[in-house]
Motif scaffolding. Structure first.
Motif, PDB file in Angstrom:
ATOM      1  N   ARG A  62      45.256  27.512  43.869  1.00 17.34           N
ATOM      2  CA  ARG A  62      45.820  28.327  45.162  1.00 17.34           C
ATOM      3  C   ARG A  62      46.973  27.607  45.959  1.00 17.34           C
ATOM      4  N   GLU A  82      48.036  38.397  44.474  1.00 16.82           N
ATOM      5  CA  GLU A  82      47.225  39.157  43.941  1.00 16.82           C
ATOM      6  C   GLU A  82      46.844  38.365  42.597  1.00 16.82           C
ATOM      7  N   TYR A 135      43.446  36.149  41.155  1.00 18.03           N
ATOM      8  CA  TYR A 135      42.106  35.933  41.833  1.00 18.03           C
ATOM      9  C   TYR A 135      41.139  35.088  40.835  1.00 18.03           C
ATOM     10  N   ASP A 155      36.300  35.693  43.990  1.00 13.76           N
ATOM     11  CA  ASP A 155      37.219  36.114  45.198  1.00 13.76           C
ATOM     12  C   ASP A 155      36.987  37.787  45.393  1.00 13.76           C
ATOM     13  N   PHE A 168      38.573  41.244  45.957  1.00 17.07           N
ATOM     14  CA  PHE A 168      39.506  42.235  45.639  1.00 17.07           C
ATOM     15  C   PHE A 168      38.943  43.449  45.328  1.00 17.07           C
TER      16      PHE A 168
END
Length: 687
Positions: free
Chosen positions: A211, A222, A224, A228, A230
């Motif tokens: 990250r 977007e 992941y 995470d 989402f």
């Protein structure tokens, strides 16, 4: 991960396609990017059987084309629900791991050519050669590791990273299948080990590093990990079932566990065309032909694989034939498939992601989109299929007859060579007709269409390989070349008739059950296909069990050495019997199985029963007898645990994992399994 469980060999696939799909593709430069994208998407959906697809093309810092589409329902099937636009990208995750390692090398914290032990002193193996494995060898697949020690690594709705945490323990008891650096063959464990190196050198958890040092600098919002949050996940399905499955989670993030949208993945590829993430020298190093450092066919012909650092191919057709470098990485999980193609000198990248499908078709679809984008810039790409060199039938040198025998890879073959110059290949254990090839004056044996050929090659390591070459054109997707070693000749392994019969009886008469897979493992619903495969009696190579060389009554060792892909994922096998006489299988990659014959029957007691996972953590299997059949079993689930119920044909009829079930009607002749952390206690009641 790049597909691990492919049943057909590259040879069979290539030859079948050459014979059945020969229509030329419409040139992308004649139709424009949007139309080319639609045709490529249609091709990927048709040939791959995907249920949903998303794509994106990046050029000069922005997305110039993108979209998402759901496949029309199959005949007689209701339409499936469209999901979101975030997909598992499988082994394309390996490029993120490679970038992380290259960044640390640029910072002077890591040297690609130093031993892995310099960064992971706790890394040990039962083979002293492990000390020679370098970080570079992890990234170019030449470490010599067996391949995939990923038990409990493919999960449903469970972001556990136990498979990564347990890797060093699993490797500690393994040997190498080849000397470090001898040749490049696809290896998942190498990239999980590389992830551990990144964590050790950076002092950060892998996703924290990714990250901060990859996603943020590249503006990727977007992308992941499975853990995470989402909400736009593309739905996945089992076969033709229309009920969506839970989330696909891979507990080996640096090997195959990341999620992304097509736009984010294309933009990540775009970030590798300039200095956003790495210096040009590092990008050039990733794009160098690393495969050529070791054993590899000498032929100058296109193939699906030509490894760089991280990349599956740095010489991808048709760009390489047009003087354009294309860098390609594919990824396949059980349910998601991804293709990323990057053109560094043109500042372009394209990504195609599917739910269901095949990553190779996604890569080809991405290539068609880039060809159209190049045409818009006035750059023409010639897609003329690469034909075999001209040759004529000829008298065969009689010494080639000594190459007849058994050959092995992911599959096994029997190769016969006649004095008249005919090579006949039989596929052992498969209901596939034998194929015949005729000798030609360039030393190859060719099929009757003249589009595919085989050749014997005696390599520098003393092994005899069966080289294959072919070229396939798929409408809407363009061409795909095959030029690789399909199999290696298996040395004669003379064993006694009694020992051979013992192993033959074992192979044909046993049905095995996974004992140390996590409760959420994708192995459990896959037992249906495994049971169908086991039901077919297969002719085998004398002295061998598949790719394993029989050593004695209880041991067999992995025996093939092949660069590329078909020599991947090996393991040694040991058979043991417990104090009750039950047969157990222990694979060197950490997988443990038990003979189904040793499974006890499920007791319903007086209507209330407890089942506890013992300290060894092994799953508890039970047969459904006449007394239990038809009853409804209610289950009080402990934490970190689950159950699966099967009918007599191994179809899943209930599961706390994929169905959220808390009870199940027990099928006649069926099976039940409870799995969880040691000490997990299931409270069962029956009505």
């Amino acid at each position: 991960m790049k597909r691990t469980y492919q049943k057909l060999s590259a040879l069979l696939l290539a030859l079948a396609l050459c014979l059945s799909l020969s229509a030329p593709a419409l040139a992308a430069e004649e139709i424009g990017l949007k139309t080319a994208a639609q045709q490529a998407v249609a091709g990927a959906l048709t040939y791959g059987g995907a249920s949903q697809i998303s794509w994106a093309v990046w050029q000069d810092g922005k997305i110039i084309e993108s979209g998402s589409q759901t496949a029309p329902p199959s005949d007689g099937q209701p339409e499936r629900t469209a999901g979101g636009t975030v997909y598992g990208i499988g082994s394309v995750s390996k490029i993120y791991t490679t970038v992380a390692a290259m960044q640390l090398a640029e910072a002077g914290k890591l040297d690609l050519d130093k031993p892995v032990t310099a960064y992971l002193p706790e890394f040990k193996m039962a083979d002293e050669r492990y000390k020679q494995i370098t970080v570079r060898m992890l990234l170019n697949h030449s470490s010599g590791l067996m391949g995939s020690s990923m038990g409990s690594g493919l999960l449903f709705d469970d972001p556990s990273e136990a498979a990564t945490d347990q890797l060093l323990e699993r490797l500690a008891v393994q040997r190498l299948k080849a000397g470090p650096g001898a040749y490049s063959v696809y290896c998942n464990d190498g990239f999980t080990l590389a992830q551990l190196v990144v964590e050790a050198v950076s002092g950060q958890e892998f996703m924290d590093y990714v990250r901060a040092n990859i996603l943020t600098p590249a503006g990727l919002k977007e992308t992941y990990a499975p853990g995470d949050t989402f909400n736009s996940r593309a739905t996945i399905y089992s076969g033709t079932d229309t009920t969506p499955l839970p989330m696909d989670c891979l507990g080996v993030l640096g090997t195959g566990g990341l999620y992304a949208t097509a736009e984010d993945l294309a933009a990540f590829g775009g970030a590798l065309t300039g200095g956003t993430l790495l210096k040009n020298s590092s990008l050039d190093a990733m794009a160098a032909p690393e495969y050529a450092r070791g054993l590899w066919p000498k032929e100058n012909a296109p193939d699906a694989l030509a490894y760089g650092l991280g990349w599956d191919n740095v010489e991808w057709f048709p760009f390489h034939e047009n003087g354009i470098q294309a860098l390609v990485k594919g990824g396949d999980t059980q349910y998601y498939h991804a293709g990323l193609v990057v053109l560094p000198e043109h500042n372009m990248a394209a990504a195609v992601l599917t739910s269901g499908g095949v990553s190779t078709y996604n890569e080809m679809a991405a290539s068609q989109m880039l060809i159209a984008a190049l045409a818009a810039k006035g750059v023409e790409v010639d897609e003329t299929p690469v034909a075999l060199p001209e040759a004529s039938p000829a008298k065969m040198p009689q010494e080639l007859m000594k190459n007849a025998g058994y050959y092995g890879s992911l599959m096994q073959y029997k190769v016969d060579v006649s004095a008249g110059g005919t090579l006949t290949m039989s596929y052992l254990g498969m209901e596939v007709p034998a194929q015949t090839f005729t000798y030609h004056d360039d030393g190859t044996f060719r099929d009757e269409t003249g589009t595919a050929c085989l050749k014997f090659v005696k390599e520098s390591n003393g092994e005899t390989y069966l080289y294959q070459r072919a070229f396939t054109v798929l409408p809407g997707l363009g061409g795909l070349g095959t030029s690789n070693y399909a199999a290696v000749k298996l040395p004669e392994n003379k064993i006694s008739p009694e020992l051979q019969k013992s192993w033959n009886d074992f192979v044909s008469g046993i049905s095995i059950l996974p004992m140390n897979e996590r409760y959420s493992s994708q192995i459990y619903p896959a037992l249906t296909a495994a049971a169908q495969a086991e039901s077919t009696a297969a002719e085998g190579v004398p002295g061998y069990m598949g790719s394993l060389k029989i050593v004695d009554e209880t041991h067999a060792r992995y025996a093939v050495q092949i660069p590329g892909n078909v020599g991947r994922d090996g393991y040694d096998l040991e058979l043991r019997r417990d104090e009750k006489g039950a047969l157990w299988l222990f694979q060197s990659n950490g997988a443990v199985y038990m003979d189904e014959a040793a499974v006890p029957t499920l007791s319903t007691g007086n209507g209330n029963v407890r089942c506890t996972i013992q300290p060894d953590g092994y799953a508890r299997w039970y047969k459904v007898d006449d007394n239990a059949a038809g009853k409804t079993m209610a289950v009080q689930l402990p934490e970190n645990a689950g159950f699966w119920v099967y009918d007599k044909d191994w179809n899943v009829t209930a599961s706390s994992v994929v169905g959220g079930d808390e009870s199940a009607k027990l099928p006649e002749g069926g099976m039940v399994v409870f799995a969880g952390d040691p000490g997990a206690r299931f409270q069962l009641s029956f009505t």
